[in-house]
Design a protein around this motif. Structure first.
Motif, PDB file in Angstrom:
ATOM      1  N   LYS A  83       0.821  -1.217   0.000  1.00 16.95           N
ATOM      2  CA  LYS A  83       0.000   0.000   0.000  1.00 16.95           C
ATOM      3  C   LYS A  83       0.853   1.263   0.000  1.00 16.95           C
ATOM      4  N   ASP A  84       2.057   1.163   0.579  1.00 14.02           N
ATOM      5  CA  ASP A  84       2.960   2.318   0.616  1.00 14.02           C
ATOM      6  C   ASP A  84       3.863   2.401  -0.611  1.00 14.02           C
ATOM      7  N   ARG A  85       3.676   1.473  -1.569  1.00  6.44           N
ATOM      8  CA  ARG A  85       4.436   1.427  -2.818  1.00  6.44           C
ATOM      9  C   ARG A  85       5.915   1.156  -2.605  1.00  6.44           C
ATOM     10  N   GLU A  86       6.245   0.522  -1.481  1.00  7.39           N
ATOM     11  CA  GLU A  86       7.625   0.078  -1.295  1.00  7.39           C
ATOM     12  C   GLU A  86       7.909  -1.129  -2.182  1.00  7.39           C
ATOM     13  N   ILE A  87       6.895  -1.928  -2.429  1.00  8.70           N
ATOM     14  CA  ILE A  87       6.998  -3.114  -3.279  1.00  8.70           C
ATOM     15  C   ILE A  87       5.776  -3.167  -4.179  1.00  8.70           C
ATOM     16  N   ALA A  88       5.883  -3.942  -5.269  1.00  8.50           N
ATOM     17  CA  ALA A  88       4.770  -4.062  -6.205  1.00  8.50           C
ATOM     18  C   ALA A  88       3.751  -5.095  -5.767  1.00  8.50           C
ATOM     19  N   VAL A 100      -1.331 -14.158  -1.942  1.00  8.77           N
ATOM     20  CA  VAL A 100      -0.686 -13.321  -2.955  1.00  8.77           C
ATOM     21  C   VAL A 100      -1.264 -11.917  -2.845  1.00  8.77           C
ATOM     22  N   TYR A 101      -0.428 -10.956  -2.513  1.00  9.37           N
ATOM     23  CA  TYR A 101      -0.872  -9.570  -2.364  1.00  9.37           C
ATOM     24  C   TYR A 101      -0.439  -8.777  -3.604  1.00  9.37           C
ATOM     25  N   THR A 102      -1.392  -8.193  -4.291  1.00 12.63           N
ATOM     26  CA  THR A 102      -1.115  -7.455  -5.522  1.00 12.63           C
ATOM     27  C   THR A 102      -1.654  -6.038  -5.424  1.00 12.63           C
ATOM     28  N   ALA A 103      -1.252  -5.229  -6.388  1.00 10.31           N
ATOM     29  CA  ALA A 103      -1.768  -3.857  -6.526  1.00 10.31           C
ATOM     30  C   ALA A 103      -1.936  -3.608  -8.018  1.00 10.31           C
ATOM     31  N   THR A 104      -3.081  -4.025  -8.543  1.00 12.78           N
ATOM     32  CA  THR A 104      -3.311  -3.929  -9.989  1.00 12.78           C
ATOM     33  C   THR A 104      -3.156  -2.504 -10.490  1.00 12.78           C
ATOM     34  N   GLN A 124       4.213 -25.929  -5.328  1.00 11.10           N
ATOM     35  CA  GLN A 124       5.419 -26.547  -4.774  1.00 11.10           C
ATOM     36  C   GLN A 124       5.233 -26.966  -3.319  1.00 11.10           C
ATOM     37  N   HIS A 125       4.385 -26.233  -2.586  1.00  2.00           N
ATOM     38  CA  HIS A 125       4.138 -26.544  -1.180  1.00  2.00           C
ATOM     39  C   HIS A 125       2.846 -27.351  -0.984  1.00  2.00           C
ATOM     40  N   ALA A 126       2.261 -27.811  -2.089  1.00  2.00           N
ATOM     41  CA  ALA A 126       1.005 -28.573  -2.035  1.00  2.00           C
ATOM     42  C   ALA A 126      -0.074 -27.782  -1.294  1.00  2.00           C
ATOM     43  N   MET A 127      -0.161 -26.508  -1.609  1.00  2.00           N
ATOM     44  CA  MET A 127      -1.138 -25.622  -0.987  1.00  2.00           C
ATOM     45  C   MET A 127      -1.962 -24.929  -2.065  1.00  2.00           C
ATOM     46  N   LYS A 128      -2.886 -24.118  -1.623  1.00  2.00           N
ATOM     47  CA  LYS A 128      -3.677 -23.291  -2.531  1.00  2.00           C
ATOM     48  C   LYS A 128      -3.258 -21.833  -2.371  1.00  2.00           C
ATOM     49  N   ALA A 129      -3.364 -21.098  -3.466  1.00  2.00           N
ATOM     50  CA  ALA A 129      -3.026 -19.675  -3.446  1.00  2.00           C
ATOM     51  C   ALA A 129      -4.294 -18.843  -3.461  1.00  2.00           C
ATOM     52  N   SER A 130      -4.308 -17.805  -2.664  1.00  2.00           N
ATOM     53  CA  SER A 130      -5.432 -16.856  -2.654  1.00  2.00           C
ATOM     54  C   SER A 130      -4.894 -15.474  -2.996  1.00  2.00           C
ATOM     55  N   VAL A 131      -5.558 -14.787  -3.918  1.00  2.00           N
ATOM     56  CA  VAL A 131      -5.087 -13.494  -4.401  1.00  2.00           C
ATOM     57  C   VAL A 131      -5.882 -12.378  -3.724  1.00  2.00           C
ATOM     58  N   HIS A 132      -5.167 -11.386  -3.222  1.00  2.00           N
ATOM     59  CA  HIS A 132      -5.775 -10.228  -2.554  1.00  2.00           C
ATOM     60  C   HIS A 132      -5.279  -8.964  -3.260  1.00  2.00           C
ATOM     61  N   ASP A 133      -6.163  -8.346  -4.028  1.00  2.00           N
ATOM     62  CA  ASP A 133      -5.798  -7.121  -4.747  1.00  2.00           C
ATOM     63  C   ASP A 133      -5.987  -5.944  -3.803  1.00  2.00           C
ATOM     64  N   PHE A 137      -8.059  -1.083  -9.551  1.00  2.00           N
ATOM     65  CA  PHE A 137      -8.711  -0.018 -10.300  1.00  2.00           C
ATOM     66  C   PHE A 137     -10.161   0.107  -9.813  1.00  2.00           C
ATOM     67  N   THR A 138     -10.843   1.140 -10.258  1.00  2.00           N
ATOM     68  CA  THR A 138     -12.207   1.359  -9.803  1.00  2.00           C
ATOM     69  C   THR A 138     -13.165   0.337 -10.424  1.00  2.00           C
ATOM     70  N   LYS A 139     -14.328   0.180  -9.804  1.00  2.00           N
ATOM     71  CA  LYS A 139     -15.325  -0.761 -10.313  1.00  2.00           C
ATOM     72  C   LYS A 139     -15.847  -0.334 -11.687  1.00  2.00           C
ATOM     73  N   ASP A 140     -15.937   0.966 -11.924  1.00  2.00           N
ATOM     74  CA  ASP A 140     -16.430   1.456 -13.210  1.00  2.00           C
ATOM     75  C   ASP A 140     -15.386   1.356 -14.319  1.00  2.00           C
TER      76      ASP A 140
END
Length: 331
Positions: A83-88, A100-104, A124-133, A137-140
């Motif tokens: 959120k602070d744009r230190e990382i993508a 998985v934390y993203t910032a579209t 690789q870890h036999a797990m599931k991935a969940s994506v959190h944007d 961008f806006t809904k519109d």
């Protein structure tokens, strides 16, 4: 002298013009083609959290040309850094799976690549991935079309402003009027562009005045640079400024993909040109509440100073010329 004879130095001038145009076309081809051919993740900063063994393995396997891996102690720290744009973006490996934390809004291409990476790590870890944007961008306007479409009108706004003001207020005596007109145009057009993005297309939903200030600074950087170059170098200056903005700055801006999707050298150059800095400032103000706005704002301020400096130098030269060759009063 024969009516078909040429002035001394004509051949040399013609050769310089031809070589200059050839160099311009070659640079334009490089700016458009080479970054596209070598596009992809280039040192995208991402955060990882998990057990020491997990983070060490991720860093060893991922840190390279594509990713710049940074270790954080907790998933909350990764989220805050995004959120602070230190990382993508980032990955948090826990007992429950891979988050998985993203910032579209910060870079759609990096988001897609990070999502694929998260799926691979989870497998690789036999797990599931969940994506959190975290910053979407806006809904519109979920694809950010309005944001990416804003750059060309801003570039053309600077080009047309310098061209039209020079036609309406020509010569040395109109220079200060042209400079004042460029700054006034930037204020009016900047607030209008921000209003369209916020209230018409609903492409951004941050603080309107913060977004507007960024667009005003961007418009001022482009219009004053073009005006100053034109005043100081004439037609050649206008051509140079137009090529700098349109042919080099536009394809290297990284506005559609994010700058980390371009090759490192090209991405760095693009961020130090007005279009690239304008796109980064608009993105920072519109979606990240100003986080990461410092460098692009500084770059654009420097371009405003360069444009004004060229205009003042042209003004000084014009005053000297007027003093040396005063006008003869009409009889």
């Amino acid at each position: 002298m024969s009516k078909h004879s040429t002035l001394p130095g004509t051949g040399r001038k013609l050769a310089l013009v031809v070589l200059g145009l050839a160099a311009l076309i070659t640079t334009m081809l490089c700016a458009f083609a080479l970054p596209s051919l070598h596009s992809g993740p280039h040192h995208i900063p991402i955060g990882v959290s998990g057990t020491p063994q997990t983070t060490h393995a991720l860093r060893e396997n991922l840190d390279g040309d594509a990713w710049d891996v940074r270790v954080y102690e907790t998933p909350d720290a990764v989220r805050s850094a995004v959120k602070d744009r230190e990382i993508a973006g980032g990955l948090a490996v826990t007992d429950h799976g891979v988050a998985v934390y993203t910032a579209t809004a910060g870079g759609p291409s990096a988001t897609s690549a990070l999502t694929e990476l998260g799926d691979s790590v989870a497998a690789q870890h036999a797990m599931k991935a969940s994506v959190h944007d975290l910053v979407a961008f806006t809904k519109d306007d979920p694809r950010g079309t309005g944001l990416t479409s804003a750059l060309l009108p801003m570039i053309f706004g600077g080009i047309f402003t310098a061209l039209i003001l020079s036609g309406v207020f020509p010569g040395h005596h109109g220079l200060r009027t042209r400079l004042a007109g460029a700054l006034l145009f930037s204020i009016v057009a900047g607030t209008a562009v921000a209003a369209v993005l916020q209230f018409a297309t609903h492409s951004v939903d941050g603080d309107y005045w913060l977004t507007a200030l960024g667009v005003i600074l961007a418009m001022a950087a482009m219009s004053t640079t073009l005006l100053g170059l034109q005043a100081f170098l004439g037609t050649a200056g206008f051509a140079l400024g137009g090529a700098l903005m349109m042919l080099l700055g536009n394809p290297l801006s990284g506005l559609a993909t994010g700058p980390h999707w371009l090759p490192t050298g090209w991405a760095t150059l693009g961020q130090f040109l007005p279009p690239g800095a304008s796109g980064s400032l608009l993105r920072a103000n519109a979606f990240f509440a100003g986080a990461g706005a410092g460098l692009p704002a500084l770059v654009l301020t420097a371009w405003v100073a360069i444009g004004v400096a060229f205009a003042l130098l042209a003004d000084r030269r014009g005053k000297r010329a007027a003093a040396t060759h005063p006008r003869t009063p009409a009889v």
